[in-house]
Design a protein around this motif. Sequence first.
Motif, PDB file in Angstrom:
ATOM      1  N   ALA A   2      48.299  22.786  -0.826  1.00  0.00           N
ATOM      2  CA  ALA A   2      46.722  23.188  -0.613  1.00  0.00           C
ATOM      3  C   ALA A   2      46.671  24.139   0.486  1.00  0.00           C
ATOM      4  O   ALA A   2      47.271  24.006   1.760  1.00  0.00           O
ATOM      5  N   ARG A   3      46.102  25.386   0.204  1.00  0.00           N
ATOM      6  CA  ARG A   3      45.865  26.313   1.484  1.00  0.00           C
ATOM      7  C   ARG A   3      45.118  25.829   2.344  1.00  0.00           C
ATOM      8  O   ARG A   3      43.762  25.667   2.010  1.00  0.00           O
ATOM      9  N   ALA A   4      45.193  25.855   3.564  1.00  0.00           N
ATOM     10  CA  ALA A   4      44.239  25.170   4.478  1.00  0.00           C
ATOM     11  C   ALA A   4      43.091  26.108   4.856  1.00  0.00           C
ATOM     12  O   ALA A   4      43.338  27.323   4.623  1.00  0.00           O
ATOM     13  N   ASP A   5      42.011  25.768   5.070  1.00  0.00           N
ATOM     14  CA  ASP A   5      40.749  26.233   5.293  1.00  0.00           C
ATOM     15  C   ASP A   5      40.098  25.604   6.506  1.00  0.00           C
ATOM     16  O   ASP A   5      40.442  24.339   6.950  1.00  0.00           O
TER      17      ASP A   5
ATOM     18  N   ASP B  81      56.661  22.582   3.849  1.00  0.00           N
ATOM     19  CA  ASP B  81      58.055  22.439   4.169  1.00  0.00           C
ATOM     20  C   ASP B  81      58.172  22.082   5.527  1.00  0.00           C
ATOM     21  O   ASP B  81      57.748  22.892   6.510  1.00  0.00           O
ATOM     22  N   ALA B  82      58.817  21.048   6.003  1.00  0.00           N
ATOM     23  CA  ALA B  82      58.692  20.441   7.157  1.00  0.00           C
ATOM     24  C   ALA B  82      59.959  21.045   8.101  1.00  0.00           C
ATOM     25  O   ALA B  82      59.954  21.018   9.172  1.00  0.00           O
ATOM     26  N   GLN B  83      60.711  21.875   7.461  1.00  0.00           N
ATOM     27  CA  GLN B  83      61.810  22.645   8.147  1.00  0.00           C
ATOM     28  C   GLN B  83      61.256  24.009   8.747  1.00  0.00           C
ATOM     29  O   GLN B  83      62.107  24.806   9.368  1.00  0.00           O
ATOM     30  N   GLU B  84      59.797  24.375   8.650  1.00  0.00           N
ATOM     31  CA  GLU B  84      59.484  25.535   9.304  1.00  0.00           C
ATOM     32  C   GLU B  84      58.288  25.332   9.956  1.00  0.00           C
ATOM     33  O   GLU B  84      57.153  24.812   9.422  1.00  0.00           O
ATOM     34  N   SER B 100      47.543  34.796   3.077  1.00  0.00           N
ATOM     35  CA  SER B 100      48.427  35.549   2.613  1.00  0.00           C
ATOM     36  C   SER B 100      49.457  34.829   1.619  1.00  0.00           C
ATOM     37  O   SER B 100      50.122  35.340   0.905  1.00  0.00           O
ATOM     38  N   GLY B 101      49.455  33.267   1.959  1.00  0.00           N
ATOM     39  CA  GLY B 101      50.318  32.711   0.904  1.00  0.00           C
ATOM     40  C   GLY B 101      51.854  32.900   1.176  1.00  0.00           C
ATOM     41  O   GLY B 101      52.691  32.309   0.260  1.00  0.00           O
ATOM     42  N   ALA B 102      52.322  33.394   2.158  1.00  0.00           N
ATOM     43  CA  ALA B 102      53.495  33.625   2.579  1.00  0.00           C
ATOM     44  C   ALA B 102      54.286  32.815   3.140  1.00  0.00           C
ATOM     45  O   ALA B 102      55.322  32.695   3.343  1.00  0.00           O
ATOM     46  N   PHE B 103      53.269  31.802   3.603  1.00  0.00           N
ATOM     47  CA  PHE B 103      54.016  30.621   4.606  1.00  0.00           C
ATOM     48  C   PHE B 103      53.619  29.158   3.955  1.00  0.00           C
ATOM     49  O   PHE B 103      52.417  29.113   3.863  1.00  0.00           O
ATOM     50  N   LYS B 104      54.542  28.403   4.058  1.00  0.00           N
ATOM     51  CA  LYS B 104      54.222  27.067   3.257  1.00  0.00           C
ATOM     52  C   LYS B 104      54.824  25.978   4.477  1.00  0.00           C
ATOM     53  O   LYS B 104      55.079  24.790   3.866  1.00  0.00           O
ATOM     54  N   GLY B 105      55.027  26.165   5.546  1.00  0.00           N
ATOM     55  CA  GLY B 105      55.349  25.263   6.397  1.00  0.00           C
ATOM     56  C   GLY B 105      54.378  24.621   7.337  1.00  0.00           C
ATOM     57  O   GLY B 105      52.948  24.806   6.947  1.00  0.00           O
TER      58      GLY B 105
END
Lengths: 202, 202
Positions: A2-5, B81-84, B100-105
Amino acid sequence: MARADYPQPVVELIAELKRLPGIGPRSAERVAVWLLQHKQSNPLELSESLCRAKEQVTSCSVCGFFATADGCPVCSDDSRDAQEICVVEQATDVLPLERSGAFKGFYHCLGGKLSPLDHVTPDDLRIAPLLRRLEKTPKVEVILALGADVEGEATSNYLAELLASRDCSVTRIAQGISAGGGIDHADELTLMRAMQGRRRVE
Amino acid sequence: MARADYPQPVVELIAELKRLPGIGPRSAERVAVWLLQHKQSNPLELSESLCRAKEQVTSCSVCGFFATADGCPVCSDDSRDAQEICVVEQATDVLPLERSGAFKGFYHCLGGKLSPLDHVTPDDLRIAPLLRRLEKTPKVEVILALGADVEGEATSNYLAELLASRDCSVTRIAQGISAGGGIDHADELTLMRAMQGRRRVE
């Protein structure tokens, strides 16, 4: 994922701040974050101020200016000239006139100006209370201090016509170039009004 | 004759509003009057929002983002992702990156940037908690997403040097021309960075 807000209370605070005039989504976010994070912010003090003001401040039933339980600071001032009533659009117009020091009478706030496009008719303004005031105090000077925009002009003309047959004199504040303003910066209409309103140098 | 002014509760409300960032004396007055007079205003709702946000919102002890009693929305999200770990200056920098949706860590908010002129030293930033995090999670990629101004650059360089000897890889987000921006509108330094950061077209 989920995208943090922002947490819900922050989202709600931003939504409330965004409703204020002149505050857009980005300012609202900035103000909310500042209130929550900055050392010098005091959100609880602001919160209490809001409650206090909302609870204690009312509108004067006579002139329409701000009043508290102590009454209206203008109407309760006996040292003012009872022979002058200055008609303004909003309660907020009273303060600039007070600060100018040029007027020492009483006020009457209309609560708006005639605007057919916004469905504001004479019935929506505090005109009937003005007529009742004039009946109680004959021979006063009614000074129209409304804006110089189209609606302000229309309201002034309407009132001038309405009051012509009453036992009072009606005047309007002057239109012309502003203090410190050059001729080259004034628009044509302002210059025309300034020329029409010229006075003999004595 | 005393010059009329706003009643005391309004004066206090204006004073509190004036302290907010980006709100000057005139806006504060306008907002206060709007809150008290406009039909659609809801000062008590705003007041409650302030209290709720102040009471319920805290800072996550791990990453520094906003948290509530339910915990931090980022750190409690197992699907990330725990690696980022992305290092940002402020908690508010997290949301634009999330959008931006470009980062998932995960994130790490420093709480500022190095600025000797403002007496902000490494001890004032959340650098020690970052090092402790890195000890617990070896071999992560630390992405420096700090501002491209002088202080941001200095902070990035400081962190890059500090982390070089640790068990992690360190990267920095790219600098270059912005999306939708023309070459003619970019400044020289941005163009230099864009040129230095050029990538082979594949």
